[in-house]
Scaffold this active site. Structure first.
Site, PDB file in Angstrom:
ATOM      1  N   ASN A   1      32.275  49.217  18.180  1.00  0.00           N
ATOM      2  CA  ASN A   1      31.767  48.772  19.469  1.00  0.00           C
ATOM      3  C   ASN A   1      31.046  49.917  20.167  1.00  0.00           C
ATOM      4  O   ASN A   1      31.482  51.071  20.109  1.00  0.00           O
ATOM      5  CB  ASN A   1      32.925  48.295  20.364  1.00  0.00           C
TER       6      ASN A   1
ATOM      7  N   ASP B   1      46.039  50.643  14.485  1.00  0.00           N
ATOM      8  CA  ASP B   1      45.801  50.244  15.870  1.00  0.00           C
ATOM      9  C   ASP B   1      47.133  49.798  16.497  1.00  0.00           C
ATOM     10  O   ASP B   1      47.926  49.106  15.864  1.00  0.00           O
ATOM     11  CB  ASP B   1      44.787  49.094  15.915  1.00  0.00           C
TER      12      ASP B   1
ATOM     13  N   GLU C   1      36.253  50.202  24.562  1.00  0.00           N
ATOM     14  CA  GLU C   1      37.268  50.605  25.542  1.00  0.00           C
ATOM     15  C   GLU C   1      37.566  52.100  25.493  1.00  0.00           C
ATOM     16  O   GLU C   1      37.771  52.733  26.530  1.00  0.00           O
ATOM     17  CB  GLU C   1      38.566  49.818  25.295  1.00  0.00           C
TER      18      GLU C   1
ATOM     19  N   HIS D   1      34.744  55.324  17.043  1.00  0.00           N
ATOM     20  CA  HIS D   1      35.724  54.854  16.059  1.00  0.00           C
ATOM     21  C   HIS D   1      35.201  53.605  15.387  1.00  0.00           C
ATOM     22  O   HIS D   1      34.440  52.846  15.998  1.00  0.00           O
ATOM     23  CB  HIS D   1      37.083  54.557  16.711  1.00  0.00           C
TER      24      HIS D   1
ATOM     25  N   HIS E   1      36.716  50.131  13.427  1.00  0.00           N
ATOM     26  CA  HIS E   1      37.889  49.322  13.119  1.00  0.00           C
ATOM     27  C   HIS E   1      37.768  48.869  11.670  1.00  0.00           C
ATOM     28  O   HIS E   1      36.694  48.457  11.232  1.00  0.00           O
ATOM     29  CB  HIS E   1      37.938  48.072  13.996  1.00  0.00           C
TER      30      HIS E   1
HETATM   31  P1  AMP Z   1      37.440  49.505  21.302  1.00  0.00           P
HETATM   32  O1  AMP Z   1      37.439  48.271  22.160  1.00  0.00           O
HETATM   33  O2  AMP Z   1      36.496  49.383  20.121  1.00  0.00           O
HETATM   34  O3  AMP Z   1      37.186  50.759  22.107  1.00  0.00           O
HETATM   35  O4  AMP Z   1      38.875  49.596  20.643  1.00  0.00           O
HETATM   36  C1  AMP Z   1      39.878  50.471  21.062  1.00  0.00           C
HETATM   37  C2  AMP Z   1      41.106  50.183  20.236  1.00  0.00           C
HETATM   38  O5  AMP Z   1      42.007  51.264  20.380  1.00  0.00           O
HETATM   39  C3  AMP Z   1      41.869  48.910  20.621  1.00  0.00           C
HETATM   40  O6  AMP Z   1      41.943  48.047  19.507  1.00  0.00           O
HETATM   41  C4  AMP Z   1      43.252  49.443  21.038  1.00  0.00           C
HETATM   42  O7  AMP Z   1      44.300  48.580  20.663  1.00  0.00           O
HETATM   43  C5  AMP Z   1      43.310  50.760  20.300  1.00  0.00           C
HETATM   44  N1  AMP Z   1      44.202  51.774  20.863  1.00  0.00           N
HETATM   45  C6  AMP Z   1      44.261  52.198  22.161  1.00  0.00           C
HETATM   46  N2  AMP Z   1      45.163  53.191  22.288  1.00  0.00           N
HETATM   47  C7  AMP Z   1      45.679  53.405  21.049  1.00  0.00           C
HETATM   48  C8  AMP Z   1      46.658  54.305  20.523  1.00  0.00           C
HETATM   49  N3  AMP Z   1      47.288  55.209  21.302  1.00  0.00           N
HETATM   50  N4  AMP Z   1      46.934  54.253  19.189  1.00  0.00           N
HETATM   51  C9  AMP Z   1      46.306  53.362  18.404  1.00  0.00           C
HETATM   52  N5  AMP Z   1      45.369  52.493  18.835  1.00  0.00           N
HETATM   53  C10 AMP Z   1      45.057  52.507  20.147  1.00  0.00           C
END
Ligand code: AMP
Length: 122
Positions: free
Chosen positions: A91, A33, A99, A104, A106
């Protein structure tokens, strides 16, 4: 919700955006991440157009669902997290705070992770 082919993880899968890969196979890609929220914070994404666990669990072929879950376990092993322990989180939607609209999970680890949900008592 329709899948948006322009989302950042779709672009990573197409090789348009770099990533720090931990593990990759035919079903999944695991990478660090960009904004880690634990000493180890890695994302695992399936190789298919799924918005969240909602459509992945309902519509992804069984082989992809199984392969994805195997990839999550293999990623945790490669990160050396098995003995110390780790946490998996996915999420979905507004209340989940999702987001990026590509399914995905984590993987968090590398130290004590504290409360399971912010604001909870345990
Ligand atoms: P979520 O809130 O579960 O959708 O988490 C999205 C995650 O993607 C967040 O923890 C971000 O920091 C991560 N993220 C966004 N863009 C990138 C990227 N280009 N490479 C790696 N992680 C990312």
């Amino acid at each position: 919700m329709a899948y948006d082919d322009g989302n950042v993880f779709a672009r990573i899968l197409r090789g348009e955006i770099p990533n720090r890969t931990v593990y990759e196979d035919a079903f999944a890609l695991a990478f660090h991440d960009v904004h880690p929220q634990a000493p180890v914070h890695v994302l695992v994404i399936p190789k298919g157009p799924f918005v969240s666990l909602e459509d992945f669990s309902a519509q992804a072929p069984a082989e992809l669902q199984a392969g994805f879950l195997r990839a999550v376990g293999e990623t945790a092993r490669r990160l050396g997290l098995v003995e110390g322990g780790y946490r998996i989180l996915a999420n979905h939607g507004r209340d989940g705070g999702q987001e990026v609209p590509h399914f995905h999970v984590h993987i968090f680890g590398g130290g004590p992770l504290g409360r399971m949900v912010a604001g909870s008592a345990a």
